[in-house]
Design an enzyme around this catalytic site. Structure first.
Site, PDB file in Angstrom:
ATOM      1  N   LYS A 277      10.683  -9.593   1.949  1.00 44.16           N
ATOM      2  CA  LYS A 277      11.662  -8.658   2.247  1.00 44.16           C
ATOM      3  C   LYS A 277      11.442  -7.327   1.413  1.00 44.16           C
ATOM      4  CE  LYS A 277      16.866  -8.130   1.803  1.00 44.16           C
ATOM      5  NZ  LYS A 277      18.068  -8.889   1.548  1.00 44.16           N
ATOM      6  N   ASP A 282      19.945  -1.311   0.102  1.00 42.93           N
ATOM      7  CA  ASP A 282      20.732  -2.042   1.098  1.00 42.93           C
ATOM      8  C   ASP A 282      22.273  -1.629   0.668  1.00 42.93           C
ATOM      9  OD1 ASP A 282      22.090  -3.824   2.827  1.00 42.93           O
ATOM     10  OD2 ASP A 282      21.679  -5.720   1.444  1.00 42.93           O
ATOM     11  N   LYS A 289      28.846  -2.412   2.050  1.00 44.35           N
ATOM     12  CA  LYS A 289      28.958  -2.970   0.934  1.00 44.35           C
ATOM     13  C   LYS A 289      30.270  -2.523   0.020  1.00 44.35           C
ATOM     14  CE  LYS A 289      24.662  -5.257   0.274  1.00 44.35           C
ATOM     15  NZ  LYS A 289      25.116  -6.785   0.216  1.00 44.35           N
ATOM     16  N   ASP A 300      16.502  -4.344  -3.740  1.00 44.25           N
ATOM     17  CA  ASP A 300      16.510  -5.597  -2.621  1.00 44.25           C
ATOM     18  C   ASP A 300      15.247  -5.495  -1.725  1.00 44.25           C
ATOM     19  OD1 ASP A 300      18.087  -7.290  -1.414  1.00 44.25           O
ATOM     20  OD2 ASP A 300      18.537  -5.937   0.231  1.00 44.25           O
ATOM     21  N   ASP A 359      24.802  -6.242   7.410  1.00 45.46           N
ATOM     22  CA  ASP A 359      24.592  -6.501   5.836  1.00 45.46           C
ATOM     23  C   ASP A 359      23.596  -7.756   5.815  1.00 45.46           C
ATOM     24  OD1 ASP A 359      24.421  -6.149   3.015  1.00 45.46           O
ATOM     25  OD2 ASP A 359      26.234  -6.909   2.881  1.00 45.46           O
ATOM     26  N   GLU A 361      20.482  -8.109   6.806  1.00 45.96           N
ATOM     27  CA  GLU A 361      19.391  -7.566   7.234  1.00 45.96           C
ATOM     28  C   GLU A 361      17.809  -8.038   6.916  1.00 45.96           C
ATOM     29  OE1 GLU A 361      20.829  -6.728   4.665  1.00 45.96           O
ATOM     30  OE2 GLU A 361      19.272  -6.459   3.202  1.00 45.96           O
ATOM     31  N   ARG A 363      17.011 -11.054   6.731  1.00 50.48           N
ATOM     32  CA  ARG A 363      16.517 -11.939   7.931  1.00 50.48           C
ATOM     33  C   ARG A 363      15.786 -11.489   9.128  1.00 50.48           C
ATOM     34  NH1 ARG A 363      22.194 -15.067   7.619  1.00 50.48           N
ATOM     35  NH2 ARG A 363      21.880 -14.294   5.552  1.00 50.48           N
TER      36      ARG A 363
END
Ligand code: BES
Ligand code: ZN
Ligand code: MN
Length: 518
Positions: A277, A282, A289, A300, A359, A361, A363
């Site tokens: 990932k 993010d 967030k 991230d 959020d 994201e 996956r």
């Protein structure tokens, strides 16, 4: 000649890193000045092994140890100054259990941390009976890892006044110095520098490190490394291939996404694919967030850094393995083109996804990465690595990364690699019911279950549902990749978690039955 080239390469990479580190050397003759690090497991070891100390100094050290009630336990330490010609004598305890290689790394790390402000050279006396040159090289690995400090943006650093290239060396004193040096050149340096590469990437702010510059940094790190092929899919290429899940995540940002593929072929046969990932920032996207702590989401992309770093380590040390890293790189931002909650996209493998929460994201980008892995490489196994969920750190803290797999054989190999590399994993379940939980009202699957549930497992299930038949495992490193307190080999900050684990795992990998055969 090969050695000369290797040295030139090391010099070149040292310049491009964001940290100053002492060069590592190995010697078989004791020094007579500077800082001396003496690992000891008991009081009488001092008598046997402190031969480079003059008798008066040795007595003074013995008295200090007794007066401090020093227990010789692993990672305990006592720093003494003003004795003999030494600027510092650091005693490090070695008593205790745990993996021997990790213990040696911890000695190196403690030594590097405690002598960071020394101007002159530092010498670590390799502990008694450590078992050969490879073990001595582990001390060097630990010194690099533990002494790490990101100082690229400090105009003047009171803690580290010297810049890269100006540091006095850290020498490991061992009877087999030449062999230890060879071990270090063969693999130790590559492993340690790959971890620092990943830490640098995770620590770099997101205005500097975004998908395109992640690709640039990767190309730079691999320059001159043999048997490597690097390809970066841009937006047009991903559109042609139907990778609408990663494209949906990148759509709210000015910085376009990339799918980065790094292949290292050091052996024939089906490769192991490591998918990471790589969310360079993010914000949560439209499902924004809260502000507190959002800055840490510049890290991230730790999974992507880990998979690229592992391949860097394996390739530079010419490991006899076939391995591919796929870094799914995107910035998750709430711009005007951003994906909305409720939007539906079709991933590369044809499955449709209802994006309930923007959020979740990681996956999404990994859905396309693992589908690409399976289609293009027909791999022996796929392991994805991601800072995927806050839920995993609630469950496991920063002690273990979460491991999810439907293959017991693959999970066992990863757990074993975790144990011996000092990056432990804890397996969590993937229940069949998660499939029902994630049923969408309008698409094949939705990306979250609102209102809680086993968050880390649901995220894992989502990614796994984009793998058809290849043995697959998922590592959720959200709890371990950022550290609020340091350890001897991982200073506070971005940990670069997973490279030591994956390096070990890939080297030891044995093929496991595929899903259809179980
Ligand atoms: N990158 C975060 C997970 C994360 C949280 C990593 C804290 C490191 C520290 C991830 O993209 C995320 O936002 N996950 C959500 C998932 C939820 C929307 C289902 C989470 O964990 O809250
Ligand atoms: Zn994320
Ligand atoms: Mn998120």
């Amino acid at each position: 000649m090969r050695r000369l080239i290797a040295l030139a390469f090391l010099a070149a990479t040292a310049l491009s890193t964001a940290h100053a580190a002492r060069p590592i050397r190995f010697a078989d003759t004791p020094p007579n000045a500077g800082a001396l690090v003496l690992p000891l497991g008991s009081a009488d070891e001092l008598a046997r092994r402190g031969s480079m100390l003059d008798p008066a100094t040795r007595d003074a050290v013995a008295r200090a140890l007794a007066a401090a009630d020093f227990r010789y336990r692993a990672n305990s330490k006592l720093s003494l100054r003003g004795l003999g010609p030494w600027s510092q004598i650091l005693i490090v305890g070695t008593e205790g259990d745990g993996d021997p290689a990790v213990r040696l790394q911890e000695i190196g790390g403690t030594a590097a941390q405690e002598t960071a402000r020394e101007d002159g050279p530092v010498t670590i006396v390799a502990p008694d009976g450590i078992g050969g040159p490879a073990a001595a090289a582990q001390i060097g690995v630990g010194a690099y890892l533990g002494g790490y400090r990101f100082d690229r943006y400090r105009s003047a650093d009171p803690e580290r006044p010297r810049r890269a290239g100006e540091e006095a060396p850290l020498t490991i004193l061992t009877p087999q110095a030449r062999e230890a040096e060879a071990e270090w050149q063969r693999g130790g340096a590559a492993l340690a520098e790959a971890v620092l590469f990943a830490r640098d990437l995770a620590t770099e702010p997101a205005n500097i490190l975004y998908p395109e510059t992640f690709v640039d940094r990767t190309r730079e790190a691999f320059r001159g490394v043999a048997n490597v092929r690097i390809e970066a899919l841009d937006v047009a290429a991903m559109e042609r291939m139907g990778m609408n899940a990663i494209l949906a995540v990148g759509r709210g940002s000015e910085r376009p996404p990339r799918m980065l593929i790094v292949e290292y072929r050091g052996a024939e046969g089906a490769p192991v694919v490591l998918a990471g990932k790589g969310i360079t920032f993010d914000s949560g996207g439209i499902s924004l967030k809260p502000g507190n702590g959002m800055w840490a989401m510049k890290g991230d992309m730790g999974g992507a850094a880990a998979v690229v770093g592992a391949v860097l380590s394996l390739a530079r040390s010419r490991a006899p393995v076939n391995v591919v890293a796929i870094a799914a790189l995107a910035e998750n931002m709430p711009g005007g083109g951003a994906t909305r909650p409720g939007d539906v996209v079709r991933a590369m493998n044809g499955r449709t996804i209802e994006i309930i929460n923007t959020d979740a994201e990681g996956r999404l980008v990994l859905a396309d990465a693992v589908a690409l892995a399976e289609q293009r490489f027909r791999p022996a196994a796929i392991v994805d690595v991601a800072t995927l969920t806050g839920a995993v750190s609630t469950a496991l803290g920063d002690e273990y990364a979460g491991l999810f797999s439907r293959s017991d054989a693959l999970a066992d190999q990863l757990i074993a690699a975790g144990r011996t590399s000092g990056e432990p994993l804890w397996r969590l379940p993937l229940h069949d019911n998660y499939a029902e939980d994630m049923e969408s009202r309008v698409a094949d699957i939705q990306n979250v279950v609102e209102g809680g549930g086993p968050g880390a497992g649901l995220g894992a299930h989502f990614i796994g549902s984009f793998v058809d038949r290849t043995p697959w495992a998922h590592l959720d490193i959200a709890g371990v990749d950022v550290r609020n307190s340091g350890t001897p080999i991982v200073p506070e900050g971005m940990a670069g978690f997973g490279i030591r684990l994956l390096d070990r795992f890939v080297r030891d990998f044995r093929a496991v039955p595929s899903a259809g055969d179980r």
